[in-house]
Design a protein around this motif. Structure first.
Motif, PDB file in Angstrom:
ATOM      1  N   UNK A   1       0.838  -1.201   0.000  1.00 32.53           N
ATOM      2  CA  UNK A   1       0.000   0.000   0.000  1.00 32.53           C
ATOM      3  C   UNK A   1       0.875   1.253   0.000  1.00 32.53           C
TER       4      UNK A   1
ATOM      5  N   UNK B   1      -0.416  -3.674  -4.389  1.00 36.53           N
ATOM      6  CA  UNK B   1      -1.104  -4.477  -3.364  1.00 36.53           C
ATOM      7  C   UNK B   1      -1.731  -5.773  -3.898  1.00 36.53           C
ATOM      8  N   UNK B   2      -2.360  -5.694  -5.080  1.00 43.25           N
ATOM      9  CA  UNK B   2      -3.022  -6.925  -5.538  1.00 43.25           C
ATOM     10  C   UNK B   2      -1.996  -7.981  -5.954  1.00 43.25           C
TER      11      UNK B   2
ATOM     12  N   UNK C   1      -0.879  -9.611  -2.752  1.00 45.67           N
ATOM     13  CA  UNK C   1      -1.904 -10.566  -2.339  1.00 45.67           C
ATOM     14  C   UNK C   1      -1.784 -11.847  -3.157  1.00 45.67           C
TER      15      UNK C   1
ATOM     16  N   UNK D   1      -3.983  -9.914   4.859  1.00 40.12           N
ATOM     17  CA  UNK D   1      -3.904  -9.064   6.042  1.00 40.12           C
ATOM     18  C   UNK D   1      -5.276  -8.757   6.609  1.00 40.12           C
TER      19      UNK D   1
END
Lengths: 299, 257
Positions: B54, B74-75, B78, B84
């Motif tokens: 982020x 961020x993706x 992931x 998280x």
């Protein structure tokens, strides 16, 4: 019975076509709004679809269906082109940028005489659009939205709408999802523009300006941006109300304005959220369901 | 399922000249629970936001199982297996608990929009399997009876559980928990501790940010203590609790001594 129906249809077919067309546009906007994209590009997309398809049918002699498809694809391409830079903008800036797009398309339509007929527009367009074309398009859109909402795609979009940090953290590529929705919105609005052009005998640059874009935003917002039926309800209502208020032109503008303000203030979820509220209330004794959990937590 | 090893080397983050994280290095061993503690403003959440992509990092490097993680969006983080929870719970309040947790299965779906529109049998099967998996997760976390309740109507502790369930639904290799015990009562904290140990025993690496030193000591294999954007102590729970630097950071210097 059927005679009665055909009579009804004959006298109201124009208004039915208009309701269906606006419903289609409303679903185009619904796609964009479902990821918080308050797009004013509708006018621009419709203009691209309309002029392109008219050029295909009248100048190139194409059949109707491929012409509509070409118009929709051109609008989708336009959406992809402006979407890449514009989607990085937030809120107001996104709106302004999409408005600028609509204006640019309008000015081009105004000046590119050889293709668009300039300010005079194009007249004598063959009337290819039938009511069932419009109805079919709306049914397809309802199906698409219904199916998407039940899929991983729909969940991702719902998450983006409410909290895009959460969406990203769960592995959703927010930009790609928003772009694909924006392109889909362009495609649908482009198709609607093509269908509108072949419904009205005439297209001119004035048909696809800011007013068109704002109207298109109002349909789903009025009807409800969370409800499958919202866009249709909003579109039909917004189309019929001016007809019902024919006796006074000023009054209908004022009433429409007041109505939109009232809906935004008191029913932010749109008219369809009334039903949702009513359905949820009997469920609230789910508070009883909650009790064991709290007990468990305290034990 | 086996967890991934997280390595952080001298990462730094500044916000317009204010140093939030000066230089932090630590390793979260695969399959273990690593506690990240420190007073308010010591850079814990900033560190977590850097790990999850982020925030971009201004210096240093982050690696998951030896492969660089820093610089990913961020993706992408992931997709590499990092999940998280958030300090201020972030659920979609008007959606059901099940729908919230189902969002965690996003990465597990084959992305084919035409197949989705045609409702091909494969899509329907995948959807059902995802739902079954989520319901099983809810069951493991003792919130199966809440599956259809809107997440916004839940108690605080249950909302935390839903967030953890959602993170677990991504089938992570590394789970980051950002102050999961904040605002919980004693009983809820004890249950949370058991839950973290349960997650650990399933093989997932856990990085736990927490203020509650008793909870952290109970579940962590290894603790890193931060202050002013640097790590000031590191070791087993007992070592860290005995460290003068940690005591000073939390209680202040004893001037009379």
């Amino acid at each position: 019975m059927s005679a009665g129906f055909s009579q009804f249809f004959a006298s109201y077919s124009n208004i039915i076509d208009l309701c269906l067309l606006n419903s289609l546009i409303a679903y185009g906007l619904f796609l964009a709004l479902s990821a918080n994209m308050f797009s004013l590009a509708t006018g621009g997309f419709m203009a691209l679809g309309a002029y392109c398809s008219v050029y295909c049918t009248m100048e190139l002699g194409w059949p109707f269906a491929p012409a509509v498809l070409a118009g929709a694809l051109l609008a989708a391409a336009g959406a992809a082109l402006i979407g890449a830079p514009v989607l990085r903008l937030r809120g107001d800036y996104f709106m302004l940028a999409t408005f600028a797009f609509t204006e640019v398309i309008r000015v081009i339509a105004l000046n590119w005489d050889s293709v668009t007929g300039g300010a005079i527009g194009i007249v004598n367009i063959p009337r290819y659009t039938e009511t069932w074309h419009l109805a079919l398009a709306v049914v397809v859109m309802v199906y698409v939205v219904f199916t998407l909402r039940r899929s991983y795609f729909g969940r991702a979009i719902a998450a983006i709408k409410q909290d895009d940090v959460v969406a990203q953290s769960m592995g959703v590529n927010v930009f790609a999802h928003r772009l694909s929705l924006f392109v889909a919105s362009g495609f649908v609005c482009g198709a609607a523009g093509a269908l509108a052009a072949h419904l009205n005998f005439f297209v001119g640059p004035g048909d696809f300006g800011l007013l068109r874009s704002v109207d298109a935003l109002i349909y789903p917002i009025l009807g409800g941006v969370n409800s499958l039926a919202g866009p249709i309800v909003g579109a039909i209502f917004t189309t019929l109300l001016p007809e019902a208020l024919r006796f006074s032109n000023q009054l209908r503008e004022i009433l429409m304005g007041a109505l939109v303000v009232a809906i935004v203030l008191y029913l932010p979820g749109g008219a369809m959220s009334v039903f949702k509220l009513r359905r949820r209330r009997p469920q609230t004794p789910g508070g009883a369901k909650l009790a064991p959990a709290t007990k468990q937590a305290q034990s | 399922m086996s967890g991934a090893k997280l390595e952080v080397w001298q990462i730094a983050k500044r916000f317009q000249g204010i140093v939030a994280v000066d230089s932090i290095s630590f390793t979260a061993e695969a399959g273990g629970v690593t506690g990240l503690i420190g007073p308010n403003g010591s850079g814990k959440t900033t560190t977590m936001n850097m790990i999850t992509g982020l925030y971009t990092i201004d210096a240093g490097r982050i690696a998951l199982d030896g492969e660089t993680l820093s610089g990913c969006s961020p993706h992408e983080v992931a997709a590499r297996g990092v999940a998280r929870t958030f300090q201020n719970i972030r659920l979609l309040p008007d959606q059901s608990v099940l729908a919230n947790v189902m969002l965690g299965t996003h990465l597990g779906h084959r992305k084919n929009i035409l197949a989705v529109l045609a409702r091909l049998p494969g899509v329907v099967r995948e959807e059902r399997a995802a739902e079954r998996r989520c319901r099983a997760l809810l069951d493991e976390l003792n919130i199966a009876h809440l599956a259809n309740v809107p997440a916004g109507d839940l108690s605080y502790g249950d909302r935390r559980r839903v967030e953890i369930a959602r993170a677990l639904a991504t089938q992570p290799l590394l789970l980051l928990l950002d102050e999961p015990a904040a605002g919980m009562n004693h009983a809820e904290k004890r249950q949370l501790g058991d839950l973290i140990l349960q997650i650990r025993s399933s093989g997932v690496t856990v990085l736990l940010i927490e203020h509650d030193i008793d909870l952290v000591s109970k579940v962590s294999d290894h603790i890193v203590c931060l202050n002013f954007g640097r790590e000031i102590a590191e070791g087993t729970p007992a070592e860290v609790r005995a460290s003068p630097a940690v005591i000073e950071a939390y209680l202040g210097r004893d001037d009379d001594a």
